[in-house]
Scaffold this motif. Sequence first.
Motif, PDB file in Angstrom:
ATOM      1  N   PRO A   9      38.860  -4.109  49.062  1.00 49.96           N
ATOM      2  CA  PRO A   9      39.347  -3.933  50.479  1.00 49.96           C
ATOM      3  C   PRO A   9      37.885  -3.556  51.158  1.00 49.96           C
ATOM      4  O   PRO A   9      37.942  -3.794  52.487  1.00 49.96           O
ATOM      5  CB  PRO A   9      40.157  -3.078  50.412  1.00 49.96           C
ATOM      6  CG  PRO A   9      40.014  -2.022  49.403  1.00 49.96           C
ATOM      7  CD  PRO A   9      39.550  -3.183  48.358  1.00 49.96           C
ATOM      8  N   THR A  10      36.794  -3.164  50.559  1.00 46.74           N
ATOM      9  CA  THR A  10      35.738  -2.672  51.329  1.00 46.74           C
ATOM     10  C   THR A  10      34.204  -3.371  50.979  1.00 46.74           C
ATOM     11  O   THR A  10      33.332  -2.938  51.392  1.00 46.74           O
ATOM     12  CB  THR A  10      35.588  -0.908  50.857  1.00 46.74           C
ATOM     13  OG1 THR A  10      35.181  -1.015  49.411  1.00 46.74           O
ATOM     14  CG2 THR A  10      36.765  -0.212  51.317  1.00 46.74           C
ATOM     15  N   THR A  40      39.153  -2.423  42.680  1.00 49.22           N
ATOM     16  CA  THR A  40      37.956  -2.125  43.235  1.00 49.22           C
ATOM     17  C   THR A  40      37.005  -2.176  42.084  1.00 49.22           C
ATOM     18  O   THR A  40      37.427  -1.616  40.935  1.00 49.22           O
ATOM     19  CB  THR A  40      37.788  -1.094  44.166  1.00 49.22           C
ATOM     20  OG1 THR A  40      36.663  -0.922  44.743  1.00 49.22           O
ATOM     21  CG2 THR A  40      38.209   0.242  43.416  1.00 49.22           C
ATOM     22  N   HIS A  41      35.848  -2.070  42.246  1.00 53.79           N
ATOM     23  CA  HIS A  41      34.762  -1.641  41.480  1.00 53.79           C
ATOM     24  C   HIS A  41      33.797  -0.490  41.955  1.00 53.79           C
ATOM     25  O   HIS A  41      32.912   0.032  41.465  1.00 53.79           O
ATOM     26  CB  HIS A  41      33.711  -2.911  41.246  1.00 53.79           C
ATOM     27  CG  HIS A  41      34.258  -3.923  40.478  1.00 53.79           C
ATOM     28  ND1 HIS A  41      34.878  -4.993  40.980  1.00 53.79           N
ATOM     29  CD2 HIS A  41      34.277  -4.345  39.104  1.00 53.79           C
ATOM     30  CE1 HIS A  41      35.209  -6.021  40.187  1.00 53.79           C
ATOM     31  NE2 HIS A  41      34.884  -5.328  39.190  1.00 53.79           N
ATOM     32  N   VAL A  45      35.507   4.278  46.574  1.00 54.34           N
ATOM     33  CA  VAL A  45      36.913   4.049  46.992  1.00 54.34           C
ATOM     34  C   VAL A  45      38.003   4.888  45.951  1.00 54.34           C
ATOM     35  O   VAL A  45      38.893   5.245  46.573  1.00 54.34           O
ATOM     36  CB  VAL A  45      36.945   2.569  47.048  1.00 54.34           C
ATOM     37  CG1 VAL A  45      38.613   2.255  47.175  1.00 54.34           C
ATOM     38  CG2 VAL A  45      35.928   2.082  47.896  1.00 54.34           C
ATOM     39  N   ILE A  46      37.832   4.678  44.749  1.00 56.93           N
ATOM     40  CA  ILE A  46      38.658   5.366  43.910  1.00 56.93           C
ATOM     41  C   ILE A  46      38.790   7.017  44.060  1.00 56.93           C
ATOM     42  O   ILE A  46      39.825   7.574  44.148  1.00 56.93           O
ATOM     43  CB  ILE A  46      38.231   5.075  42.331  1.00 56.93           C
ATOM     44  CG1 ILE A  46      38.420   3.554  41.948  1.00 56.93           C
ATOM     45  CG2 ILE A  46      38.813   5.860  41.458  1.00 56.93           C
ATOM     46  CD1 ILE A  46      37.598   3.282  40.576  1.00 56.93           C
ATOM     47  N   GLU A  78      32.352   6.673  27.873  1.00 56.13           N
ATOM     48  CA  GLU A  78      33.231   5.955  27.219  1.00 56.13           C
ATOM     49  C   GLU A  78      33.585   4.379  28.295  1.00 56.13           C
ATOM     50  O   GLU A  78      33.927   3.424  27.420  1.00 56.13           O
ATOM     51  CB  GLU A  78      34.645   6.483  26.983  1.00 56.13           C
ATOM     52  CG  GLU A  78      34.383   7.533  25.856  1.00 56.13           C
ATOM     53  CD  GLU A  78      35.722   8.432  25.787  1.00 56.13           C
ATOM     54  OE1 GLU A  78      35.632   9.475  25.220  1.00 56.13           O
ATOM     55  OE2 GLU A  78      36.821   7.862  26.149  1.00 56.13           O
ATOM     56  N   VAL A  79      33.306   4.642  29.274  1.00 53.77           N
ATOM     57  CA  VAL A  79      33.498   3.465  30.240  1.00 53.77           C
ATOM     58  C   VAL A  79      32.130   3.079  30.578  1.00 53.77           C
ATOM     59  O   VAL A  79      31.430   3.242  31.560  1.00 53.77           O
ATOM     60  CB  VAL A  79      34.319   3.659  31.633  1.00 53.77           C
ATOM     61  CG1 VAL A  79      34.515   2.500  32.574  1.00 53.77           C
ATOM     62  CG2 VAL A  79      35.749   4.424  31.201  1.00 53.77           C
ATOM     63  N   SER A  80      31.678   2.054  29.718  1.00 49.96           N
ATOM     64  CA  SER A  80      30.166   1.734  29.725  1.00 49.96           C
ATOM     65  C   SER A  80      29.749   0.955  30.889  1.00 49.96           C
ATOM     66  O   SER A  80      28.602   0.768  31.477  1.00 49.96           O
ATOM     67  CB  SER A  80      29.846   1.036  28.493  1.00 49.96           C
ATOM     68  OG  SER A  80      30.495  -0.232  28.526  1.00 49.96           O
ATOM     69  N   ASP A  81      30.722   0.376  31.677  1.00 56.66           N
ATOM     70  CA  ASP A  81      30.508  -0.639  32.943  1.00 56.66           C
ATOM     71  C   ASP A  81      29.776   0.476  34.078  1.00 56.66           C
ATOM     72  O   ASP A  81      29.137  -0.025  35.023  1.00 56.66           O
ATOM     73  CB  ASP A  81      31.636  -1.195  33.298  1.00 56.66           C
ATOM     74  CG  ASP A  81      32.168  -2.104  32.394  1.00 56.66           C
ATOM     75  OD1 ASP A  81      31.297  -2.384  31.311  1.00 56.66           O
ATOM     76  OD2 ASP A  81      33.067  -2.688  32.336  1.00 56.66           O
ATOM     77  N   PHE A  82      30.053   1.524  34.046  1.00 57.55           N
ATOM     78  CA  PHE A  82      29.685   2.520  35.299  1.00 57.55           C
ATOM     79  C   PHE A  82      28.941   3.609  34.980  1.00 57.55           C
ATOM     80  O   PHE A  82      29.018   4.595  34.766  1.00 57.55           O
ATOM     81  CB  PHE A  82      30.958   3.086  35.873  1.00 57.55           C
ATOM     82  CG  PHE A  82      32.218   2.116  36.034  1.00 57.55           C
ATOM     83  CD1 PHE A  82      31.956   1.602  37.454  1.00 57.55           C
ATOM     84  CD2 PHE A  82      33.198   1.928  35.437  1.00 57.55           C
ATOM     85  CE1 PHE A  82      32.735   0.404  37.738  1.00 57.55           C
ATOM     86  CE2 PHE A  82      34.201   1.117  35.654  1.00 57.55           C
ATOM     87  CZ  PHE A  82      33.920   0.229  36.796  1.00 57.55           C
TER      88      PHE A  82
END
Length: 170
Positions: A9-10, A40-41, A45-46, A78-82
Motif C-alpha cells: 500500500p505504500t 509489504t517488504h 509498515v510492519i 534468520e530472515v536473510s532477506d532483511f
Amino acid sequence: PKMILLDEPTSALDPKTTCRLLDLVVSLNEKHGITFVVVTHDMDVIKRTCDRVAYLQNGKLDFFGPTHEFFVKIENNEVSDFGKPLELEKGLLSANKKILRVLFWGTRTHEPVLWKIAKENDVMINILYGKIEEFKNGPFGTLIIGVEGEKQDLFVEKLRESVFFLEEVC
C-alpha cells in the motif's frame, strides 16, 4: 468489511502520504475492528501497523507470530532477506569482556533495568549500539553492550530474567 487486503500500500507514496495512510489503517483497525492483511517488504509498515506477522519464504510459511518476535528473528539474521547482522570489530573484544545483544519489549524498554542489575553486580557496561523503535503495540529496544567485571556471569543471568531476549554475541 471485516477484512481488507492491502498489497504494497505504500510502495509509490511520498513520506507524508505514507504516514497518513498508515495512521488511517491503525485507526480503522482500532475503532472498527477491521482486520487488515498487509503485503509489504517495508519493515516500517510492519512495525507501525501489524499485531502479527506471517512471513513466507520460498512459498512456505516460515514464521507466524507477534511482530516483536518477528524482529527478534530478523536481528538473529534468520530472515536473510532483511539486512545484515551487526558486525563487531575484533578490537572491541578482550579475554574478560562479554558482548551481549539485549532486546527489550514494552514497558521494560523505558525502565533502568541495565543500570540496576549492573549496580547490584558491580560490573561495568559499555553501550556499543542502541535504538528504541515504536511498534504498533509498544516500544521495542535493541542494545549491544560490552560487560566487564568479576560477576559478569551473574549479571548476564539476572539480565536474562529481566528482558525480552538476551544472547551472548562474543
